[in-house]
Design an enzyme around this catalytic site. Structure first.
Site, mmCIF file in Angstrom:
data_model
loop_
_atom_site.group_PDB
_atom_site.id
_atom_site.type_symbol
_atom_site.label_atom_id
_atom_site.label_comp_id
_atom_site.label_asym_id
_atom_site.label_seq_id
_atom_site.Cartn_x
_atom_site.Cartn_y
_atom_site.Cartn_z
ATOM 1 N N ASN A 82 47.582 99.780 19.584
ATOM 2 C CA ASN A 82 47.432 98.768 20.046
ATOM 3 C C ASN A 82 46.006 98.241 20.439
ATOM 4 O OD1 ASN A 82 48.562 96.403 22.372
ATOM 5 N ND2 ASN A 82 47.042 98.036 23.595
ATOM 6 N N ALA A 83 45.248 99.444 20.466
ATOM 7 C CA ALA A 83 43.919 99.123 21.093
ATOM 8 C C ALA A 83 43.095 97.989 20.395
ATOM 9 C CB ALA A 83 43.032 100.401 21.029
ATOM 10 N N TYR A 147 37.445 89.393 13.863
ATOM 11 C CA TYR A 147 38.812 89.760 14.522
ATOM 12 C C TYR A 147 40.049 89.384 13.293
ATOM 13 C CZ TYR A 147 42.490 89.662 18.252
ATOM 14 O OH TYR A 147 43.816 89.924 18.998
ATOM 15 N N GLY A 178 51.356 86.070 19.708
ATOM 16 C CA GLY A 178 50.402 84.902 19.537
ATOM 17 C C GLY A 178 49.421 85.014 20.729
ATOM 18 N N ILE A 180 48.658 85.624 24.440
ATOM 19 C CA ILE A 180 49.308 86.356 25.574
ATOM 20 C C ILE A 180 48.729 86.220 26.879
ATOM 21 C CG2 ILE A 180 50.571 88.370 26.385
ATOM 22 C CD1 ILE A 180 51.784 86.779 23.613
HETATM 23 N N1 CAA Z 1 38.638 74.599 16.002
HETATM 24 C C1 CAA Z 1 37.653 73.650 15.750
HETATM 25 N N2 CAA Z 1 36.710 73.324 16.330
HETATM 26 C C2 CAA Z 1 36.185 74.357 17.300
HETATM 27 C C3 CAA Z 1 37.356 75.417 17.731
HETATM 28 C C4 CAA Z 1 38.475 75.323 17.125
HETATM 29 N N3 CAA Z 1 39.348 76.222 17.242
HETATM 30 N N4 CAA Z 1 36.523 75.924 18.780
HETATM 31 C C5 CAA Z 1 35.499 75.436 19.062
HETATM 32 N N5 CAA Z 1 35.303 74.526 17.986
HETATM 33 C C6 CAA Z 1 34.177 73.559 17.949
HETATM 34 C C7 CAA Z 1 33.831 73.006 19.296
HETATM 35 O O1 CAA Z 1 34.832 71.752 19.554
HETATM 36 C C8 CAA Z 1 32.400 72.576 19.180
HETATM 37 O O2 CAA Z 1 32.349 71.270 18.504
HETATM 38 P P1 CAA Z 1 31.244 70.358 18.816
HETATM 39 O O3 CAA Z 1 29.926 71.008 18.661
HETATM 40 O O4 CAA Z 1 31.396 69.122 17.931
HETATM 41 O O5 CAA Z 1 31.482 69.842 20.285
HETATM 42 C C9 CAA Z 1 31.786 73.728 18.284
HETATM 43 O O6 CAA Z 1 33.008 74.481 17.638
HETATM 44 C C10 CAA Z 1 31.226 74.777 19.009
HETATM 45 O O7 CAA Z 1 32.090 75.072 20.173
HETATM 46 P P2 CAA Z 1 31.420 76.022 21.351
HETATM 47 O O8 CAA Z 1 30.538 75.113 22.163
HETATM 48 O O9 CAA Z 1 32.703 76.881 22.033
HETATM 49 O O10 CAA Z 1 30.617 76.852 20.620
HETATM 50 P P3 CAA Z 1 30.221 78.444 20.889
HETATM 51 O O11 CAA Z 1 29.335 78.776 19.903
HETATM 52 O O12 CAA Z 1 29.609 78.702 22.236
HETATM 53 O O13 CAA Z 1 31.363 79.300 20.943
HETATM 54 C C11 CAA Z 1 33.507 80.336 19.832
HETATM 55 C C12 CAA Z 1 32.318 79.221 19.798
HETATM 56 C C13 CAA Z 1 33.053 81.514 20.145
HETATM 57 C C14 CAA Z 1 34.331 79.929 18.828
HETATM 58 C C15 CAA Z 1 34.227 79.612 21.365
HETATM 59 O O14 CAA Z 1 34.748 78.217 20.820
HETATM 60 C C16 CAA Z 1 35.613 80.347 21.385
HETATM 61 O O15 CAA Z 1 35.434 81.339 22.050
HETATM 62 N N6 CAA Z 1 36.676 80.145 20.935
HETATM 63 C C17 CAA Z 1 37.945 80.636 21.020
HETATM 64 C C18 CAA Z 1 38.125 81.561 19.712
HETATM 65 C C19 CAA Z 1 39.606 82.493 20.193
HETATM 66 O O16 CAA Z 1 40.741 81.643 19.854
HETATM 67 N N7 CAA Z 1 39.420 83.699 20.423
HETATM 68 C C20 CAA Z 1 40.815 84.343 20.604
HETATM 69 C C21 CAA Z 1 40.646 84.996 21.602
HETATM 70 S S1 CAA Z 1 42.296 85.914 22.196
HETATM 71 C C22 CAA Z 1 42.714 86.916 20.904
HETATM 72 O O17 CAA Z 1 41.840 87.421 19.975
HETATM 73 C C23 CAA Z 1 44.138 87.566 21.212
HETATM 74 C C24 CAA Z 1 44.890 87.018 20.155
HETATM 75 O O18 CAA Z 1 45.245 88.069 19.180
HETATM 76 C C25 CAA Z 1 45.357 85.686 20.082
#
Ligand code: CAA
Length: 241
Positions: A82-83, A147, A178, A180
């Protein structure tokens, strides 16, 4: 004698719920953690579950740690990989350390842990290997090349190792949660979560850790012996495979 279940990253987040659910289902549980002593000690005091600290990205640490768990509690019959960690960022700005850390903790760990329990399981003709993947290993995710790659790797590992061990009573399955409600998801910028993720979840909410834990208990059961090489998806309808 109760079967022994070992849960990596088992003191926080989804892993905490898994450890607690397995204990409630009658297993003797060992939960590993990587760094947060305070959370691990609180978890141990609250639940009475044994905790062990080692880096799942390090093969020798896994070998030594598993030997200690088995000396303390008995042979491991159920391993829950799980880690996991995130180091989110777009690939064109990602540094090698962010890539390596995620691959080590989220994918190398499957080899490091499973390799050190599989011979015993084969010798005893019984075992359950359950690895927590992610929706983002199934569909890919903006900002998660590291990831998504690691979590996609979980599926290949699961299907290969399932084939190798089916005749020995050892099942090998994956769960693909998905989004959580854990610290990992809460670390996603709120605006991104609100505008880019939540609207895509048909149930209209994040999942709860306990909703993943019950999937683990289901696959860990003796009665689940005909299920192997499978992926159990629990994502609120966000991605249908
Ligand atoms: N789809 C399309 N465009 C996206 C997007 C997405 N999912 N996320 C961000 N963007 C776009 C933004 O709208 C932005 O566009 P504009 O410049 O046109 O406004 C551009 O990308 C840059 O976005 P940020 O300002 O957020 O840029 P950043 O470099 O600071 O960060 C990022 C980018 C790290 C991807 C941040 O958006 C982020 O953390 N996103 C979430 C990623 C995610 O879903 N992680 C899941 C974590 S939980 C997990 O992993 C558990 C699991 O198993 C589900």
């Amino acid at each position: 004698m109760a079967r022994v279940a070992l849960v990596t990253g088992g003191t926080r987040g989804i892993g905490e719920a898994i450890s607690v659910a397995l204990k409630a289902a009658g297993y003797t549980v060992a939960a590993t953690y990587g760094g947060n002593d305070e959370a691990a000690h609180k978890f141990r005091d609250d639940t009475g579950i044994h905790v062990y600290k080692w880096d799942v990205g390090d093969f020798e640490a896994c070998k030594d740690g598993i030997a200690k768990v088995e000396a303390d509690l008995g042979p491991v019959d159920v391993l829950v990989n799980n880690a996991g960690i995130t180091r989110d960022g777009v690939l064109h700005r990602m540094d090698p350390a962010a890539w390596r850390a995620v691959i080590a903790t989220n994918l190398d760990s499957l080899f490091n842990m499973t390799r050190n329990v599989i011979e015993g399981m084969r010798n005893r003709n019984y075992g359950r290997i359950i690895s927590i993947s992610s929706i983002n290993g199934q569909k890919g995710q903006f900002g998660q090349a590291n990831y998504s790659a690691a979590k996609a790797g979980v599926f290949g590992f699961t299907k290969a190792v399932a084939q190798e061990n089916a005749a020995k009573g050892v099942t090998v399955n994956a769960i693909a949660p998905g989004y959580i409600a854990t610290e990992m998801v809460k670390a996603v910028p709120e605006e991104v979560l609100k505008t880019k993720i939540l609207p895509l979840i048909p149930t209209g909410r994040l999942g709860e850790p306990e909703e993943i834990a019950r999937c683990v208990v289901f696959l860990a059961a003796e009665e689940a012996g005909f299920i192997t090489g499978a992926t159990l998806t629990a994502n609120g309808g966000q991605y249908m495979t």
